[in-house]
Design a protein around this motif. Structure first.
Motif, PDB file in Angstrom:
ATOM      1  N   TYR A 460       0.852  -1.197   0.000  1.00  0.00           N
ATOM      2  CA  TYR A 460       0.000   0.000   0.000  1.00  0.00           C
ATOM      3  C   TYR A 460       0.884   1.242   0.000  1.00  0.00           C
ATOM      4  O   TYR A 460       1.677   1.445   0.925  1.00  0.00           O
ATOM      5  N   LYS A 461       0.740   2.032  -1.032  1.00  0.00           N
ATOM      6  CA  LYS A 461       1.528   3.253  -1.171  1.00  0.00           C
ATOM      7  C   LYS A 461       0.713   4.402  -0.591  1.00  0.00           C
ATOM      8  O   LYS A 461      -0.223   4.908  -1.231  1.00  0.00           O
ATOM      9  N   VAL A 462       1.054   4.802   0.640  1.00  0.00           N
ATOM     10  CA  VAL A 462       0.312   5.857   1.320  1.00  0.00           C
ATOM     11  C   VAL A 462       0.419   7.160   0.545  1.00  0.00           C
ATOM     12  O   VAL A 462      -0.578   7.851   0.300  1.00  0.00           O
ATOM     13  N   ASP A 463       1.630   7.506   0.159  1.00  0.00           N
ATOM     14  CA  ASP A 463       1.892   8.686  -0.663  1.00  0.00           C
ATOM     15  C   ASP A 463       3.221   8.463  -1.369  1.00  0.00           C
ATOM     16  O   ASP A 463       3.767   7.343  -1.350  1.00  0.00           O
ATOM     17  N   GLN A 464       3.756   9.477  -1.979  1.00  0.00           N
ATOM     18  CA  GLN A 464       5.009   9.331  -2.721  1.00  0.00           C
ATOM     19  C   GLN A 464       6.192   8.982  -1.826  1.00  0.00           C
ATOM     20  O   GLN A 464       7.207   8.473  -2.303  1.00  0.00           O
ATOM     21  N   ALA A 465       6.050   9.231  -0.526  1.00  0.00           N
ATOM     22  CA  ALA A 465       7.177   9.013   0.389  1.00  0.00           C
ATOM     23  C   ALA A 465       7.049   7.748   1.230  1.00  0.00           C
ATOM     24  O   ALA A 465       8.050   7.262   1.751  1.00  0.00           O
ATOM     25  N   THR A 466       5.846   7.197   1.385  1.00  0.00           N
ATOM     26  CA  THR A 466       5.622   6.131   2.353  1.00  0.00           C
ATOM     27  C   THR A 466       4.958   4.924   1.699  1.00  0.00           C
ATOM     28  O   THR A 466       3.958   5.068   0.988  1.00  0.00           O
ATOM     29  N   THR A 467       5.519   3.744   1.959  1.00  0.00           N
ATOM     30  CA  THR A 467       4.959   2.492   1.457  1.00  0.00           C
ATOM     31  C   THR A 467       4.867   1.493   2.604  1.00  0.00           C
ATOM     32  O   THR A 467       5.831   1.310   3.356  1.00  0.00           O
ATOM     33  N   LEU A 468       3.713   0.860   2.735  1.00  0.00           N
ATOM     34  CA  LEU A 468       3.486  -0.193   3.721  1.00  0.00           C
ATOM     35  C   LEU A 468       3.420  -1.540   3.011  1.00  0.00           C
ATOM     36  O   LEU A 468       2.967  -1.624   1.858  1.00  0.00           O
ATOM     37  N   HIS A 469       3.830  -2.579   3.699  1.00  0.00           N
ATOM     38  CA  HIS A 469       3.651  -3.917   3.132  1.00  0.00           C
ATOM     39  C   HIS A 469       3.407  -4.913   4.251  1.00  0.00           C
ATOM     40  O   HIS A 469       3.862  -4.732   5.388  1.00  0.00           O
ATOM     41  N   ALA A 470       2.677  -5.981   3.934  1.00  0.00           N
ATOM     42  CA  ALA A 470       2.425  -7.072   4.863  1.00  0.00           C
ATOM     43  C   ALA A 470       2.218  -8.336   4.055  1.00  0.00           C
ATOM     44  O   ALA A 470       1.670  -8.297   2.941  1.00  0.00           O
ATOM     45  N   GLY A 471       2.669  -9.457   4.580  1.00  0.00           N
ATOM     46  CA  GLY A 471       2.543 -10.679   3.813  1.00  0.00           C
ATOM     47  C   GLY A 471       2.593 -11.930   4.663  1.00  0.00           C
ATOM     48  O   GLY A 471       3.022 -11.917   5.821  1.00  0.00           O
ATOM     49  N   TYR A 472       2.114 -13.014   4.046  1.00  0.00           N
ATOM     50  CA  TYR A 472       2.172 -14.345   4.647  1.00  0.00           C
ATOM     51  C   TYR A 472       2.702 -15.314   3.599  1.00  0.00           C
ATOM     52  O   TYR A 472       2.320 -15.254   2.422  1.00  0.00           O
ATOM     53  N   ALA A 473       3.588 -16.201   4.023  1.00  0.00           N
ATOM     54  CA  ALA A 473       4.118 -17.227   3.129  1.00  0.00           C
ATOM     55  C   ALA A 473       4.175 -18.558   3.856  1.00  0.00           C
ATOM     56  O   ALA A 473       4.615 -18.625   5.010  1.00  0.00           O
ATOM     57  N   ARG A 474       3.722 -19.584   3.189  1.00  0.00           N
ATOM     58  CA  ARG A 474       3.919 -20.944   3.661  1.00  0.00           C
ATOM     59  C   ARG A 474       5.157 -21.471   2.948  1.00  0.00           C
ATOM     60  O   ARG A 474       5.256 -21.404   1.713  1.00  0.00           O
ATOM     61  N   TYR A 475       6.120 -21.964   3.729  1.00  0.00           N
ATOM     62  CA  TYR A 475       7.391 -22.402   3.164  1.00  0.00           C
ATOM     63  C   TYR A 475       7.571 -23.913   3.309  1.00  0.00           C
ATOM     64  O   TYR A 475       7.156 -24.517   4.311  1.00  0.00           O
ATOM     65  N   PHE A 476       8.216 -24.496   2.309  1.00  0.00           N
ATOM     66  CA  PHE A 476       8.622 -25.900   2.317  1.00  0.00           C
ATOM     67  C   PHE A 476      10.098 -25.928   1.961  1.00  0.00           C
ATOM     68  O   PHE A 476      10.478 -25.577   0.842  1.00  0.00           O
ATOM     69  N   THR A 477      10.954 -26.314   2.911  1.00  0.00           N
ATOM     70  CA  THR A 477      12.403 -26.223   2.738  1.00  0.00           C
ATOM     71  C   THR A 477      13.027 -27.604   2.850  1.00  0.00           C
ATOM     72  O   THR A 477      13.185 -28.145   3.952  1.00  0.00           O
ATOM     73  N   PRO A 478      13.381 -28.232   1.721  1.00  0.00           N
ATOM     74  CA  PRO A 478      14.036 -29.540   1.785  1.00  0.00           C
ATOM     75  C   PRO A 478      15.407 -29.433   2.439  1.00  0.00           C
ATOM     76  O   PRO A 478      16.049 -28.380   2.392  1.00  0.00           O
ATOM     77  N   PRO A 479      15.899 -30.514   3.038  1.00  0.00           N
ATOM     78  CA  PRO A 479      17.250 -30.471   3.619  1.00  0.00           C
ATOM     79  C   PRO A 479      18.295 -30.320   2.524  1.00  0.00           C
ATOM     80  O   PRO A 479      18.117 -30.836   1.414  1.00  0.00           O
ATOM     81  N   PRO A 480      19.382 -29.618   2.814  1.00  0.00           N
ATOM     82  CA  PRO A 480      20.466 -29.513   1.823  1.00  0.00           C
ATOM     83  C   PRO A 480      21.146 -30.866   1.659  1.00  0.00           C
ATOM     84  O   PRO A 480      21.753 -31.381   2.600  1.00  0.00           O
TER      85      PRO A 480
END
Length: 733
Positions: A460-480
């Motif tokens: 969300y770009k509040v104005d030219q100077a300020t940007t907000l962000h929020a997120g969710y991610a489900r991760y699957f990480t195999p062993p190296p």
């Protein structure tokens, strides 16, 4: 199991329809400012059908490529070649030292890095193509010299990023189209350092090229295990090289090839005055005496990789299809007598990994409000290991019963990784963008696992100077795969290398929920600040450690993990003046070991089964800051720079009154280091540019400890490098 030949055939078949596509449109993206939240906006402009200048075509294709896999909603910190030059040792610095100047990156020994409380879990990409993992060693195979810019992308990642998810290090390489000419340089300095290097780039019609090479010799290849200013038996010789080639097929397509190689020899540094190793009954494993300052352990490392990529931009469609391969090996050689004397065990290990794969990414602009992105990755890895271990036969109490004997083992582990994603960038309003989608991953090796993972980010770009962000991610990480220990536990029963615990459950993939939110704000056009917070809940939390005699990591799982933290960052650039500062707070914990239990002592394993413990790489506070100024005058350019690194210390065991220890219950002391330098450029009448550079690292010669030898998966103490003075002379032509 698909073979390399099959993968190559699949790539060629997939390439045919794209090679026949007609010229069309390219998209554009905004240039990021470090640190920044990218929010690329395709403009749908159409490339003319007439032949364009090669520079223009390459520039348009690079813009189009960044439109394929943008970091929508994630936090992207950018470092360009100018910033690299303004850091200690510049392009001569090990690659991990460049990344240490980014937010949330904690320093560890043996070249290791930890981002946001994770052990490694970094994914490296070159021009947006996945670089398969190699075996973790001491050397830095990537050379900052070929970096035009790099991004560290972290947080709640879009669906195109899988497998390794703590952070994405995406390198955009130099190209002969934009970096024509060359440079030769020589750095000399403390610790008998001698680093000659070169780079050269150019263009010939539709073909452009760039290549570089370097040699590194010094007497501090690995961190000193003692606080002295000069380590014992710590010499290293390393060679690195990189090549980039590209050919413009049309005004809307190009074919590129990249290849890199590195080779290094390392002496394992010695600690003088070590006491003789004793069997349980108090007798020496080997009678007599041995000076620990004369131990002769060594490690050899090799890494080679190659990438072939086809890129096309037509109409509203942008795509890149790539084939890649990699070979990595580490060979540890013991001191056959000294290791028996001190440990009762002397083992050589030769571990290798072969990787081949295909990657396809595309974006399609449906209309003004929706851009679809999709792709897939197929990766196959084969990891053979050969070891020869000299041990003593022992009785039930662990005491030797005869002369030393040799046990040889060979095993091979293979794995297949499959990833598929689909997502939509939806511009709900001019201010609000939602990037949502899913990723499906499958891993087949000693276990077979998979997961469908939703991803969503709001910007969300509040104005030219300020940007907000929020997120969710489900991760699957195999062993190296390169860190999965395939050794037979039963083979060492009744010997001096027998583990206290014989359970060896397979290492499994980590599954996690990741939440991230932040804000960036421009106080002025030149001054930006950012604040970001994250929280991760994990099942089968992955971790690595160095167990036993060798310095090759082994992977294991905690049943549960909790990682959370906050990062504050700011940067200011105005003309020749630039400055930055980063501060991060992080907590990383786990409980109950559920795999590779034989790596642990019985007491430690029992404690962790019933208690949450700090992960060994958990550093509560991490900070970095720097300032640089460049000005031009009649003689040329002059640059001065100053920076500092600080940390509250990694974990160590806590001694409890009355006996016993709490694994990772304490931390090594807080540390900070100061670095500074000056560079002067001189331009001759013939057009040659000479640069002289003088710099110092750890200017105050502080003694600081990275590891004290205790903690989960920590087998030796290590100290940070003391004062170093280095000088470089280079010539550009």
């Amino acid at each position: 199991m698909p073979s390399s030949a099959k993968i190559t055939a699949l790539w060629l078949v997939a390439l045919i329809p794209f090679a026949q596509a007609q010229p069309g449109a390219t998209g554009t993206v905004a240039s990021p400012i470090a640190p920044s939240l990218q929010n690329p906006t395709p403009d749908g402009s159409t490339a003319p059908s007439a032949d364009l200048g090669n520079i223009t075509v390459i520039g348009q294709l690079e813009e189009a490529r960044s439109e394929i896999v943008p970091s929508l909603g994630a936090t992207a910190y950018t470092v360009d070649k100018e910033q690299i030059d303004a850091e200690p040792q510049g392009a001569n610095a090990p690659f991990n030292q460049i990344l240490l100047r980014t937010p949330g990156m904690a320093q560890d020994s043996l070249g290791q890095l930890h981002l946001r409380g994770e052990h490694a879990n970094l994914q490296y990409r070159i021009n947006d193509v996945l670089l398969p993992e190699g075996i973790t060693g001491f050397g830095q195979e990537l050379d900052p010299r070929f970096v035009d810019s790099l991004q560290l992308i972290t947080g709640s990642l879009p669906a195109q990023y899988g497998f390794r998810t703590a952070g994405i290090v995406d390198i955009q390489t130099k190209s002969g189209a934009f970096a024509q000419g060359g440079e030769a340089s020589l750095e000399v300095g403390s610790y008998d350092t001698w680093r000659p290097s070169f780079e050269y780039g150019g263009a010939d019609g539709k073909f452009n090229y760039y290549f570089d090479g370097s040699f590194d010799q010094n007497d501090i290849g690995i961190e000193n295990p003692t606080p002295s200013s000069m380590p014992i038996h710590d010499r290293t010789n390393q060679i690195r090289g990189f090549t980039y080639l590209s050919y413009i097929l049309s005004d809307t397509s190009q074919l590129s090839a990249m290849a890199g190689t590195s080779y290094g020899n390392f002496q394992i540094p010695d600690s003088p005055g070590l006491p003789a190793g004793l069997a349980p009954n108090g007798t020496q494993w080997v009678p007599g005496s041995f000076n620990s300052a004369t131990l002769d352990e060594n490690q050899t490392e090799q890494n080679d990789y190659g990438i072939l990529a086809y890129q096309k931009s037509t109409g509203n469609l942008n795509l890149q299809l790539a084939a890649f391969g990699r070979y990595s090996s580490v060979r540890f050689s013991p001191d056959p007598v000294g290791d028996l004397f001190f440990d009762g065990v002397a083992g050589s290990v030769d571990r290798r990994i072969y990787s081949t794969g295909l990657q396809n990414d595309l974006s399609y602009r449906l209309n003004d409000t929706h851009t679809l992105r999709a792709g897939w990755t197929v990766l196959e890895e084969v990891a053979p290991t050969d070891s020869t271990t000299t041990v003593f036969p022992t009785d039930g109490a662990g005491n030797p019963t005869g002369p030393a004997e040799t046990i040889s083992q060979s095993n091979t582990i293979d794995a297949q990784f499959y990833g598929l994603y689909l997502q939509d960038e939806w511009k709900v309003t001019p201010k609000l963008t939602i990037n949502y989608g899913f990723r499906a991953d499958f891993y087949a090796s000693t276990v077979r696992e998979g997961q469908i993972s939703p991803r969503i980010n709001l910007i969300y770009k509040v104005d030219q100077a300020t940007t907000l962000h929020a997120g969710y991610a489900r991760y699957f990480t195999p062993p190296p795969l390169e860190s999965v220990n395939g050794a037979s536990v039963a083979a060492f029963t009744g010997t001096s290398n027998a583990p206290e615990v014989t359970t060896n459950d397979p290492v499994r993939s980590e599954r996690s929920h990741y939440f991230d939110a932040g804000i960036t704000h421009k106080l002025t056009p030149a001054w930006q600040v950012g604040l970001d917070g994250y929280f991760k809940i994990a099942k089968n939390q992955l971790d690595d450690g160095f167990f036993g005699q060798t310095l090759i990591p082994s992977a294991f799982n905690y049943a549960n993990g909790r990682i959370y933290g906050i990062e504050l960052t700011t940067n200011y650039t105005n003309g020749g003046f630039s400055t930055y500062a980063n501060a991060a707070y992080s907590v990383a914990r786990g409980e109950t070991i559920t795999s590779a239990q034989f790596l642990f002592g019985a007491d430690s394993l029992s404690y962790i089964q019933n208690n949450w413990v700090n992960l060994d790489h958990d550093q509560t506070v991490t900070a970095s800051a720097g300032v640089a100024y460049t000005w031009k005058h009649e003689m040329g350019n002059t640059r001065i720079f100053l920076d500092a690194l600080a940390g509250s210390g990694l974990r160590k065991d806590e001694e409890v009154s009355g006996g016993g220890t709490i694994p990772n219950g304490a931390r090594v002391p807080t540390y900070w280091t100061l670095n500074a330098g000056i560079e002067q450029g001189f331009k001759t009448d013939s057009g040659l540019l000479f640069k002289a550079r003088l710099e110092g690292t750890n200017l105050l010669d502080k003694v600081y400890q990275l590891r004290n030898g205790s903690g989960i998966g920590v087998n030796a103490p290590q100290y940070g490098m003391r004062l170093g003075i280095f000088g470089t002379l280079s010539c550009s032509f």
